[in-house]
Design a protein around this motif. Sequence first.
Motif, mmCIF file in Angstrom:
data_model
loop_
_atom_site.group_PDB
_atom_site.id
_atom_site.type_symbol
_atom_site.label_atom_id
_atom_site.label_comp_id
_atom_site.label_asym_id
_atom_site.label_seq_id
_atom_site.Cartn_x
_atom_site.Cartn_y
_atom_site.Cartn_z
ATOM 1 N N VAL A 81 -1.477 -24.784 15.638
ATOM 2 C CA VAL A 81 -0.832 -23.502 15.316
ATOM 3 C C VAL A 81 0.674 -23.671 15.175
ATOM 4 O O VAL A 81 1.281 -23.244 14.174
ATOM 5 C CB VAL A 81 -1.167 -22.452 16.398
ATOM 6 N N TYR A 82 1.296 -24.335 16.142
ATOM 7 C CA TYR A 82 2.747 -24.482 16.110
ATOM 8 C C TYR A 82 3.189 -25.518 15.083
ATOM 9 O O TYR A 82 4.294 -25.431 14.545
ATOM 10 C CB TYR A 82 3.273 -24.836 17.494
ATOM 11 N N GLY A 83 2.331 -26.501 14.818
ATOM 12 C CA GLY A 83 2.663 -27.448 13.757
ATOM 13 C C GLY A 83 2.702 -26.772 12.405
ATOM 14 O O GLY A 83 3.598 -27.031 11.589
ATOM 15 N N LEU A 84 1.719 -25.891 12.160
ATOM 16 C CA LEU A 84 1.682 -25.177 10.881
ATOM 17 C C LEU A 84 2.843 -24.202 10.755
ATOM 18 O O LEU A 84 3.561 -24.190 9.741
ATOM 19 C CB LEU A 84 0.348 -24.437 10.758
ATOM 20 N N LEU A 85 3.043 -23.385 11.789
ATOM 21 C CA LEU A 85 4.142 -22.413 11.737
ATOM 22 C C LEU A 85 5.501 -23.102 11.709
ATOM 23 O O LEU A 85 6.411 -22.683 10.980
ATOM 24 C CB LEU A 85 4.052 -21.473 12.941
ATOM 25 N N GLY A 86 5.656 -24.164 12.506
ATOM 26 C CA GLY A 86 6.933 -24.872 12.538
ATOM 27 C C GLY A 86 7.239 -25.571 11.228
ATOM 28 O O GLY A 86 8.382 -25.551 10.743
ATOM 29 N N GLY A 87 6.209 -26.194 10.620
ATOM 30 C CA GLY A 87 6.428 -26.867 9.344
ATOM 31 C C GLY A 87 6.806 -25.901 8.235
ATOM 32 O O GLY A 87 7.725 -26.168 7.446
ATOM 33 N N LEU A 88 6.113 -24.779 8.179
ATOM 34 C CA LEU A 88 6.435 -23.786 7.148
ATOM 35 C C LEU A 88 7.821 -23.170 7.382
ATOM 36 O O LEU A 88 8.555 -22.900 6.416
ATOM 37 C CB LEU A 88 5.365 -22.700 7.136
ATOM 38 N N THR A 89 8.158 -22.940 8.635
ATOM 39 C CA THR A 89 9.475 -22.372 8.935
ATOM 40 C C THR A 89 10.591 -23.331 8.539
ATOM 41 O O THR A 89 11.606 -22.928 7.944
ATOM 42 C CB THR A 89 9.573 -22.028 10.428
ATOM 43 N N TYR A 90 10.408 -24.608 8.866
ATOM 44 C CA TYR A 90 11.415 -25.615 8.493
ATOM 45 C C TYR A 90 11.553 -25.698 6.972
ATOM 46 O O TYR A 90 12.674 -25.791 6.439
ATOM 47 C CB TYR A 90 11.019 -26.963 9.067
#
Length: 207
Positions: A81-90
């Motif tokens: 979850v955080y990998g997906l959200l973090g990657g898209l946010t970056y």
Amino acid sequence: MTRSISLIFLIGLILGGQSFAQSFSSYQKFVPQHYSLKQSFSDSATDQNEYPEPKMVLRRSLMIPGWGQVTNKQAWKVPIVYGLLGGLTYYSIYLHKNYNDYRAAYYNLNPDTPDDNRFGPTPGYISPNSNLSSLRETRNFYRNRRDLVYVFIGLSYALNAIDAYVFAHLRPFDVSDDLSMNARLKPGVLAVRNTEPVPVLSLSINF
């Protein structure tokens, strides 16, 4: 003649039912408590209380992404979850920065607009002799791509909550390899208001 026979048969059926109820009431003293319908329903309710409430899981997922997965005892999904959200946010931050750079360059190099650095100075990696049409297309590209990534971030956030909510609903279901049908008859007593308890047989089918 027919009425007399029917009346006699009805009276005999009522008397027979009362005698059977009296005999069964004495027999039920020897029947274990777990055979009653009330006990079986309470056992089922106890099993359901072992699992988290889906609405509570949904609220937690909406407040903090991944919290619902932890509640469902699926902590291994939290890095996803955080990998997906973090990657898209970056990626959205990277696109937004490039959009600002090309917007500033297009505004500063456009002869129709005053050179007052309204959107900041022109970045050094953008040539002052760049074609305005190319600058405008590049600026629009980064803006559209950034907005699309914003949509993906929102969908990922919603998917995190939906995943936790659906799993909380499906968790009580048996997904083991042994899914054979098992039928059992259980004697019990049905309490009817203002009358004596009526003996019943309950049929339970487990899949």
